[in-house]
Design a protein around this motif. Structure first.
Motif, short mmCIF file in Angstrom:
data_model
loop_
_atom_site.label_atom_id
_atom_site.label_comp_id
_atom_site.label_asym_id
_atom_site.label_seq_id
_atom_site.Cartn_x
_atom_site.Cartn_y
_atom_site.Cartn_z
N VAL A 1 0.84 -1.21 0.00
CA VAL A 1 0.00 0.00 0.00
C VAL A 1 0.87 1.25 0.00
O VAL A 1 0.63 2.21 -0.75
CB VAL A 1 -0.95 -0.01 1.22
N LEU A 2 1.90 1.26 0.84
CA LEU A 2 2.79 2.42 0.90
C LEU A 2 3.51 2.64 -0.43
O LEU A 2 3.65 3.78 -0.91
CB LEU A 2 3.80 2.24 2.04
N TYR A 3 3.95 1.56 -1.02
CA TYR A 3 4.61 1.65 -2.34
C TYR A 3 3.64 2.21 -3.37
O TYR A 3 4.01 3.07 -4.19
CB TYR A 3 5.11 0.27 -2.74
N HIS A 4 2.39 1.73 -3.33
CA HIS A 4 1.38 2.19 -4.28
C HIS A 4 1.12 3.69 -4.11
O HIS A 4 1.05 4.45 -5.10
CB HIS A 4 0.09 1.41 -4.06
N LEU A 5 0.96 4.15 -2.88
CA LEU A 5 0.71 5.56 -2.63
C LEU A 5 1.90 6.41 -3.05
O LEU A 5 1.73 7.50 -3.63
CB LEU A 5 0.39 5.77 -1.15
N ASP A 6 3.10 5.93 -2.76
CA ASP A 6 4.29 6.70 -3.10
C ASP A 6 4.43 6.85 -4.61
O ASP A 6 4.81 7.92 -5.11
CB ASP A 6 5.52 6.01 -2.51
N MET A 7 4.11 5.79 -5.35
CA MET A 7 4.18 5.85 -6.81
C MET A 7 3.12 6.80 -7.37
O MET A 7 3.34 7.46 -8.40
CB MET A 7 4.00 4.46 -7.39
N ASP A 8 1.97 6.88 -6.71
CA ASP A 8 0.91 7.78 -7.17
C ASP A 8 1.23 9.25 -6.86
O ASP A 8 0.92 10.14 -7.66
CB ASP A 8 -0.43 7.41 -6.51
N ILE A 9 1.83 9.50 -5.73
CA ILE A 9 2.09 10.87 -5.31
C ILE A 9 3.25 11.48 -6.09
O ILE A 9 3.20 12.65 -6.50
CB ILE A 9 2.36 10.92 -3.80
N ASP A 10 4.28 10.70 -6.32
CA ASP A 10 5.49 11.22 -6.98
C ASP A 10 5.22 11.45 -8.46
O ASP A 10 4.88 10.50 -9.19
CB ASP A 10 6.64 10.23 -6.80
N PRO A 11 5.32 12.68 -8.97
CA PRO A 11 5.06 12.94 -10.40
C PRO A 11 6.01 12.18 -11.32
O PRO A 11 5.65 11.84 -12.45
CB PRO A 11 5.27 14.45 -10.54
N GLU A 12 7.22 11.90 -10.88
CA GLU A 12 8.19 11.23 -11.74
C GLU A 12 7.86 9.76 -11.97
O GLU A 12 8.33 9.17 -12.94
CB GLU A 12 9.59 11.34 -11.11
N THR A 13 7.07 9.17 -11.08
CA THR A 13 6.76 7.74 -11.22
C THR A 13 5.33 7.49 -11.69
O THR A 13 4.91 6.34 -11.76
CB THR A 13 6.96 7.05 -9.86
N ARG A 14 4.59 8.52 -11.97
CA ARG A 14 3.21 8.30 -12.43
C ARG A 14 3.16 7.63 -13.80
O ARG A 14 2.14 7.04 -14.17
CB ARG A 14 2.48 9.64 -12.50
N SER A 15 4.23 7.74 -14.55
CA SER A 15 4.24 7.09 -15.86
C SER A 15 4.30 5.57 -15.74
O SER A 15 4.04 4.86 -16.71
CB SER A 15 5.45 7.58 -16.67
N PHE A 16 4.65 5.07 -14.56
CA PHE A 16 4.69 3.62 -14.34
C PHE A 16 3.39 3.13 -13.70
O PHE A 16 3.39 2.21 -12.89
CB PHE A 16 5.87 3.26 -13.42
N GLN A 17 2.27 3.74 -14.10
CA GLN A 17 0.99 3.41 -13.47
C GLN A 17 0.61 1.96 -13.67
O GLN A 17 0.08 1.32 -12.77
CB GLN A 17 -0.10 4.32 -14.04
N THR A 18 0.89 1.39 -14.84
CA THR A 18 0.53 0.00 -15.12
C THR A 18 1.26 -0.95 -14.18
O THR A 18 0.66 -1.88 -13.61
CB THR A 18 0.87 -0.35 -16.57
N VAL A 19 2.55 -0.70 -13.98
CA VAL A 19 3.32 -1.55 -13.06
C VAL A 19 2.81 -1.38 -11.64
O VAL A 19 2.70 -2.35 -10.87
CB VAL A 19 4.82 -1.19 -13.15
N THR A 20 2.46 -0.17 -11.27
CA THR A 20 1.95 0.09 -9.93
C THR A 20 0.64 -0.65 -9.68
O THR A 20 0.42 -1.21 -8.60
CB THR A 20 1.74 1.60 -9.72
N GLU A 21 -0.24 -0.65 -10.69
CA GLU A 21 -1.55 -1.29 -10.53
C GLU A 21 -1.43 -2.80 -10.40
O GLU A 21 -2.35 -3.46 -9.89
CB GLU A 21 -2.44 -0.96 -11.74
N LEU A 22 -0.31 -3.37 -10.83
CA LEU A 22 -0.12 -4.82 -10.73
C LEU A 22 0.38 -5.26 -9.36
O LEU A 22 0.49 -6.45 -9.09
CB LEU A 22 0.86 -5.28 -11.80
N THR A 23 0.68 -4.31 -8.48
CA THR A 23 1.21 -4.66 -7.16
C THR A 23 0.25 -5.53 -6.34
O THR A 23 0.68 -6.56 -5.78
CB THR A 23 1.55 -3.38 -6.37
#
Length: 795
Positions: free
Chosen positions: A497-519
């Motif tokens: 959950v923390l990894y997911h939130l951090d990826m969503d909040i950080d503008p630099e990692t929003r492009s990896f949304q597909t990988v994040t959603e697979l967590t």
């Protein structure tokens, strides 16, 4: 540890009413001591330091010498010190019992001591009667197992003959020089039940003389057993009749197979259907059938041996308790009565009988010889499994994982606050699509925590949960192990959950949304891999036990219903939202909605149907289980229980349809059916499952026996159970919700409250089951035997 506590901890919990009441006898001794203190003046002595008076007085006693003191106990009759006479009394129509005559009852205070000895006699006679009864039962079971062993050995011979291509099996007379065949009448078919045969005698197949042993060693090169040699020699008529003592040879009673039928429980749904369509099958003499029979017999021997161990422990512990209480009496009363009473106990059936020890030796020899190929170490490992040791590593890891989980919860709260996610426009999208994915782990962790708490309190109040659930001895999990698994899973989920939130909040990692959603999907896959991992790590026996129970719940009508099966099905009825979360996983990732963080799959026509169907699976499983028990046990209460679950299914369907379609009609239907099932389920919880609300019990509105010493706990549990049952109605009546609470969050809170209610229900349900076992003195499982004897044919 004082003996009283150790005595209580070593008891067979289900037989605790049959043990000597040590505490009550001790209280009588305290009354004698108090009476003596009040009426006996203390000797006048010089002032001494506090606590040392007793020792100072003992220093002033006259010395009796080294030999005189001990010789006084060796005399056969020491009439001066004799204060009791214990007699064996035999009355018509009753068993022999013991009565103690107190010879100094006329002395001051003798009435209290007389009451003590009368109570002591009652306790001893109670223990003796119970022990005799249990020994009689195990002797009957030993006879039954002996018959089963004869049939098993005959089946082995038959299967071996068939496997080598023999068309028929004949019993050759090993003592004749011709080719005559023993007829059924010539072989004693009931040698296993003859009166002269001791219980559980190891069946003697061949007894060889020294000459035969030498002969066997000489022919080992051709790999022939002594039985094969004897059979070959008997067939060709060349065997020397002086090689073996005919009186010691017992041919296998193959004709036993003519009047037995197989009684093996179906192991698969297909075999269950086959048994339903056909009558009880006869023996097929196949290797698979032999394997199943041996497994069933192995279980029967192991369970029988455990019963013998419990009986032996019962005898030893009671004898020790009588010895302790009599020594306390001697010390308090300054008399010498323990020697006379303990001599009677030593000569009584409780101490002098060696039938249980002989049965244990017979079981050990039989099991080692016939089931583990003579490997004694392996056989004793089956018969006496070692208890699981608790290690400090488990406690350390539990603390580590729990602390890390709390730290992650704080980190998640900080991330939500820092990212201003509660007021963010994407809050609704996150709650609708991501929150259900992670809430699954929250439901599972909460249920595991409640189960761990249940185990802690079951152990504290001595509820024998391993026996009730049928866990193999030494494999049951303690509360620390369960909480360790829960904390480990929570650590993984919170980190994700923390990894997911951090990826969503950080503008630099929003492009990896597909990988994040697979967590979340990766986390589920890891959890499934651990659950089905075949290697013996992470409590494999418990994992496989859980998988078997889930499988039996899914195919409920095709398996015999046991307590672990319907208990697990009851747990699943409280995890409806977790099951729907699994459905959402399939929907979210199967339709590839995770690429856009949407849930368009819910708009399909099949989704609402599956939404209802999957939710009622646990209730349908319990409904079918109740019907099967009604059919097998002829218990009308199972019929009423099935109607309860059927009403729950109807209420769940109506409530879901109302949630999907809305409208006054569906609201009325949902409210009415939910109200009916809430009342029925609440009544069943309190009265049937918990055994409470008994108006005329010793504890008004509770029950006669309570394990928790505080009655207020039961009344609080009753009130909480009613309130939490009514929470279910909240989803139907649409009460006004808190504005900051999302609908998904509210549903999750209601689901968590149901899990908490189920955890509370678990404790009192198993407490009631344990007390039922105590009332019936049921401390061991009854294993069905593989062979049914046709008594008409056998006679």
């Amino acid at each position: 540890m004082k003996f009283g506590k150790e005595y209580a901890s070593q008891m067979v919990h289900e037989w605790q009413e049959a043990y000597m009441d040590y505490n009550y006898l001790k209280s009588l001794l305290m009354e004698i001591l108090n009476f003596n203190k009040k009426n006996a003046p203390l000797p006048e002595v010089a002032a001494t330091p506090r606590g040392s008076l007793k020792r100072r007085l003992s220093m002033y006693r006259a010395f009796n010498g080294l030999q005189i003191r001990y010789n006084s106990f060796k005399g056969k009759n020491n009439h001066e010190d004799e204060v009791i006479v214990v007699n064996s009394v035999q009355q018509e129509g009753s068993e022999c019992h013991y009565e103690t005559t107190f010879l100094v009852s006329c002395e001051e205070g003798g009435k209290c001591e007389l009451i003590f000895f009368r109570t002591l006699d009652d306790e001893f006679n109670k223990v003796l009667t119970f022990y005799k009864k249990k020994v009689g039962e195990v002797k009957v079971e030993a006879d039954a197992l002996s018959k089963q062993m004869d049939a098993l050995i005959a089946l082995r011979i038959k299967v071996d003959k068939i496997s080598v291509g023999a068309q028929s099996v004949q019993v050759i007379d090993p003592f004749s020089n011709d080719d005559s065949v023993l007829s059924p009448a010539s072989v004693d078919p009931m040698h296993f039940s003859s009166p002269g045969r001791p219980h559980m005698e190891v069946i003697q197949e061949v007894e060889m003389t020294n000459e035969e042993i030498l002969e066997e060693e000489a022919i080992q090169e051709v790999e022939m057993t002594s039985e094969e040699i004897l059979e070959e020699e008997a067939t060709i008529g060349k065997r020397d009749p002086t090689k073996m003592n005919p009186s010691n040879f017992k041919p296998a009673p193959l004709e036993v197979l003519d009047y037995v039928k197989i009684n093996i429980e179906p192991e698969t749904p297909i075999s269950t259907l086959r048994c339903i369509m056909t009558s009880k099958p006869n023996l097929s003499f196949s290797k698979e059938e032999l394997r199943k029979v041996e497994e069933q017999m192995k279980k029967a021997f192991v369970e029988f041996y455990q019963k013998l161990r419990l009986l032996k422990r019962y005898s030893s512990l009671n004898v020790l308790a009588f010895s302790k209480i009599m020594k306390k009496y001697d010390k308090i009363s300054s008399r010498k009565a323990s020697k006379s009473y303990l001599e009677v106990i030593e000569k009584s059936y409780l101490r002098s009988s060696d039938e249980v020890s002989k049965l244990m030796e017979g079981v050990e020899d039989t099991f080692i010889k016939h089931f583990v190929d003579g490997n004694r170490k392996k056989g004793m490992k089956y018969l006496r499994p070692q208890a699981q040791r608790e290690t400090h590593r488990v406690t350390f890891l539990l603390g580590l994982f729990s602390g890390c989980s709390l730290a992650l919860v704080a980190a998640i709260a900080v991330s939500i606050r820092a990212g201003n996610l509660l007021e963010n426009e994407s809050r609704g999208q996150f709650m609708e699509n991501i929150f259900p994915l992670y809430s699954l782990f929250g439901f599972v962790v909460l249920h595991m925590v409640m189960y761990g708490a249940n185990i802690y309190y079951w152990r504290r109040f001595r509820v024998n949960y391993p026996f009730i659930f049928g866990f193999k001895q030494g494999t049951e999990l303690g509360y620390r192990q369960v909480l360790l698994l829960a904390s480990g899973l929570s650590l993984l989920a919170l980190a994700a959950v923390l990894y997911h939130l951090d990826m969503d909040i950080d503008p630099e990692t929003r492009s990896f949304q597909t990988v994040t959603e697979l967590t979340p999907l990766a986390l589920v896959i890891v959890l499934l891999l651990i659950t089905f991992f075949p290697l013996n790590i992470i409590y494999r026996s418990s994992r496989f036990f859980f998988i078997r129970c889930v499988w039996r719940c899914l195919l409920a009508p095709l398996y015999k219903v046991t307590l672990p099966d319907f208990f697990l099905a009851d747990q699943l009825t409280s995890q409806v939202q977790a099951i729907r979360s699994l459905q959402f996983y399939v929907c979210y990732y199967g339709w590839e909605n995770f690429r856009e963080r949407s849930n368009t799959c819910q708009e399909s026509k099949i989704y609402p149907i599956l939404y209802i169907f999957l939710a009622i699976i646990p209730f349908w499983s319990r409904f079918i289980q109740c019907l099967r028990r009604l059919f097998e046990e002829k218990d009308s209460m199972q019929g009423f229980n099935s109607l309860k679950y059927l009403s729950t299914i109807v209420a769940l369907v109506m409530r879901t349809l109302y949630d999907q379609k809305r409208g006054t009609f569906w609201k009325v239907m949902a409210a009415s059916t939910s109200g009916i099932t809430t009342v029925a389920n609440t009544y069943w919880d309190l009265v049937v499952d918990w055994g409470l609300l008994q108006r005329n019990s010793k504890n008004p509105w509770l029950r006669d026996k309570l394990l928790v010493p505080y009655k207020i706990v039961y009344f609080v549990a009753i009130v909480l159970n009613i309130i939490l049952r009514l929470v279910w109605m909240q989803l139907v009546l649409d009460f006004e919700q808190l504005p900051f609470l999302h609908r998904r969050g509210f549903i999750a809170i209601v689901a968590c409250l149901e899990i908490l209610r189920r955890g509370m229900w678990n404790f009192f349900r198993l407490e009631n089951e344990h007390l039922n076992n105590v009332g019936k003195y049921r401390a061991s499982k009854s294993v069905p035997l593989p062979f049914n004897y046709d008594e008409d044919k056998s006679l």
